[in-house]
Enzyme design. Structure first.
Site, short mmCIF file in Angstrom:
data_model
loop_
_atom_site.label_atom_id
_atom_site.label_comp_id
_atom_site.label_asym_id
_atom_site.label_seq_id
_atom_site.Cartn_x
_atom_site.Cartn_y
_atom_site.Cartn_z
N PRO A 1 -42.60 -1.68 -61.16
CA PRO A 1 -43.05 -0.48 -60.45
C PRO A 1 -42.03 0.64 -60.59
O PRO A 1 -40.82 0.40 -60.66
CB PRO A 1 -43.18 -0.94 -59.00
CG PRO A 1 -42.31 -2.14 -58.88
CD PRO A 1 -42.37 -2.82 -60.22
N LYS B 1 -35.84 -24.71 -65.15
CA LYS B 1 -35.02 -24.14 -66.21
C LYS B 1 -35.67 -24.35 -67.57
O LYS B 1 -36.08 -25.46 -67.91
CB LYS B 1 -33.63 -24.77 -66.19
CG LYS B 1 -32.70 -24.24 -67.28
CD LYS B 1 -31.34 -24.92 -67.24
CE LYS B 1 -30.46 -24.42 -68.40
NZ LYS B 1 -29.15 -25.09 -68.40
N ASN C 1 -29.03 -5.29 -65.73
CA ASN C 1 -28.28 -4.29 -66.47
C ASN C 1 -26.85 -4.24 -65.95
O ASN C 1 -26.49 -5.01 -65.07
CB ASN C 1 -28.97 -2.92 -66.37
CG ASN C 1 -29.12 -2.48 -64.93
OD1 ASN C 1 -28.13 -2.34 -64.22
ND2 ASN C 1 -30.35 -2.29 -64.47
N LYS D 1 -41.44 12.45 -63.00
CA LYS D 1 -41.36 11.64 -61.78
C LYS D 1 -41.79 12.41 -60.54
O LYS D 1 -42.16 11.82 -59.53
CB LYS D 1 -39.92 11.15 -61.58
CG LYS D 1 -39.36 10.36 -62.75
CD LYS D 1 -39.99 8.99 -62.88
CE LYS D 1 -39.27 8.18 -63.96
NZ LYS D 1 -39.81 6.83 -64.10
N LYS E 1 -37.64 13.78 -67.19
CA LYS E 1 -37.77 12.84 -66.08
C LYS E 1 -38.02 13.58 -64.77
O LYS E 1 -38.83 13.13 -63.94
CB LYS E 1 -36.50 11.99 -65.97
CG LYS E 1 -36.60 10.85 -64.97
CD LYS E 1 -35.39 9.92 -65.08
CE LYS E 1 -35.56 8.71 -64.17
NZ LYS E 1 -34.41 7.76 -64.31
N ASP F 1 -36.63 -1.87 -66.18
CA ASP F 1 -37.95 -1.33 -66.53
C ASP F 1 -39.02 -2.41 -66.65
O ASP F 1 -40.20 -2.14 -66.44
CB ASP F 1 -37.86 -0.55 -67.85
CG ASP F 1 -37.05 0.73 -67.71
OD1 ASP F 1 -37.19 1.40 -66.67
OD2 ASP F 1 -36.27 1.04 -68.62
N PHE G 1 -31.90 9.60 -60.58
CA PHE G 1 -30.79 9.52 -61.53
C PHE G 1 -31.34 9.27 -62.92
O PHE G 1 -32.35 8.56 -63.09
CB PHE G 1 -29.84 8.39 -61.14
CG PHE G 1 -28.73 8.82 -60.22
CD1 PHE G 1 -27.42 8.80 -60.64
CD2 PHE G 1 -29.01 9.25 -58.93
CE1 PHE G 1 -26.40 9.21 -59.79
CE2 PHE G 1 -28.01 9.65 -58.08
CZ PHE G 1 -26.68 9.64 -58.51
#
Length: 409
Positions: free
Chosen positions: A316, A299, A218, A354, A350, A289, A336
């Protein structure tokens, strides 16, 4: 001479005009010898007594001199200077600098920085005895001492002795070694509220390999997490930074553990939790995720049949794992939530799902990834606090102070 609190601390030294300016060179040397970092701001009159080259050589930083320097003011240089330091020191502090600060005047880099700073200021006056005894100067000194919070001025000296002009009395700037002790005392006075606390911070992205040359990741730069690690260390915490692949320097006083994939990050965090008690966990990393179920050993080549089908499996959940880690759970777990819509609903969901204590939510649709600024909302079980957009360094310092206040309460 002990300087127990100076190691790793940042001092902005403003050098006014006066014969005592030469002592600033020795003060820079002493601060660095004690493990501190020094940035110097040289006034126009101060440059008549010491050279920028000497200060730059001793401090290891460019010398700041002018308010209107394009390379500085595009980033609001006086604001950055005022935020960078743990303590601002004015030595020599002339009658002019004291008067400007006491009356809120800002017409050059030194006075503007003094007005903009959110850190305490230590003044080391140096002037002719008649000037020091003048009612106007004494009124300005009293004004600076009367300010509350971080605006309140602390003074060291002046000493009694013979002046360069031949007169005798109070007005000599305190010796560098004495100023150094005053700096150490001021920095040490409540500046390390997290001393004795252990913190684990995760930062940056994770990289989930598809084959030896490709992967899923990301856009996280790691800047916010690194700033948080630095801010916690500045408040005295022992900090371990578990970092995904980023191009950032390790903050001073922080131990860095480098990982790549989410499974490696989880293992590294668990190692730290089991190695010694952890008081604070800040899970700011942007963990992917999903990962590929079965990484190709070679490759993957283009084929006539089109792109390969990738079978993804869930990574995880590190935040949930830390929040529910039983006997080794940190006393405070901060997660976060990077969202592009419905920030409050998603962040609160969340927080509940969590099992962490706090969630720092931010809208990443607004130029956050890779930038130096951030606007966040801190969600707790008791409510929320929205912080206006500011530098990621300032967000980190505010969060670190909020954590320190939590443990103090």
């Amino acid at each position: 001479m002990t300087t127990a609190h100076l190691s790793g601390r940042r001092v902005l030294l403003i050098i006014g005009g006066g014969i005592a300016a030469y002592k600033a060179l020795e003060l820079v040397r002493l601060i660095r010898k004690a493990g501190g970092e020094v940035m110097t701001l040289l006034t126009k009159s101060g440059a008549e007594f010491v050279t920028p080259m000497s200060l730059a050589a001793l401090s290891g930083h460019p010398v700041r001199q002018d308010l209107f320097m394009p390379e500085d003011e595009t980033a609001m240089g006086h604001i950055e200077l005022s935020r960078w330091a743990d303590l601002v020191v004015v030595a020599p502090a002339t009658a002019g600098l004291i008067a400007k600060a006491a009356n809120g005047m800002a017409d050059d880099l030194a006075s503007t920085t003094l007005l903009a700073t959110d850190k305490k200021t230590l003044w080391a006056p140096a002037m002719n005895v008649r000037m020091w005894e003048h009612p106007a100067v004494q009124a300005n000194v009293a004004t600076l001492k009367s300010f509350t919070g971080f605006h309140q001025g602390a003074f060291v000296g002046p000493d009694e002795g013979e002046m360069a002009c031949g007169e005798y009395g109070f007005g000599r700037m305190a010796e560098p070694a004495v100023i150094l002790q005053a700096i150490d005392r001021l920095i040490g006075a409540g500046s390390r509220p997290l001393a004795g606390r252990r913190a684990v911070v995760t930062a940056g992205p994770t990289f989930e390999p598809i084959d030896p040359v490709r992967g899923l990741t990301n856009r996280s730069s790691g800047k916010q997490g690194y700033a948080i690690a630095a801010a916690l260390a500045d408040l005295g915490a022992e900090v371990v930074l578990v970092s995904g692949p980023v191009f950032l320097n390790t903050p001073q006083g922080v131990r860095r553990v480098e990982v790549e994939a989410a499974t490696e990050m989880k293992a590294a965090v668990e190692t730290e939790l089991n190695a010694a008690p952890v008081d604070i966990a800040v899970m700011s990393a942007a963990v992917a995720d999903w990962r590929v179920d079965g990484v190709a050993t070679g490759k993957i080549k283009k084929a006539p049949g089109g792109p390969p089908a990738l079978h993804l499996i869930e990574n995880p959940d590190i935040l949930a794992s830390v929040s529910k880690s039983g006997s080794v759970r940190p006393k405070l777990v901060v997660g976060f939530a990077a969202e592009t819509s419905d920030l409050e609903d998603n962040a609160r969901a969340k927080l509940s799902r969590k099992g962490c204590d706090w969630i720092v939510g931010n809208d990443v649709s607004d130029d956050v990834f890779g930038s130096d600024g951030n606007a966040v909302t801190l969600f707790t079980r008791q409510g929320s606090e929205t912080w206006e957009r500011q530098s990621k360094t300032d967000v980190a310092r505010k969060l670190a102070q909020r954590i320190a206040d939590h443990f103090k309460a």
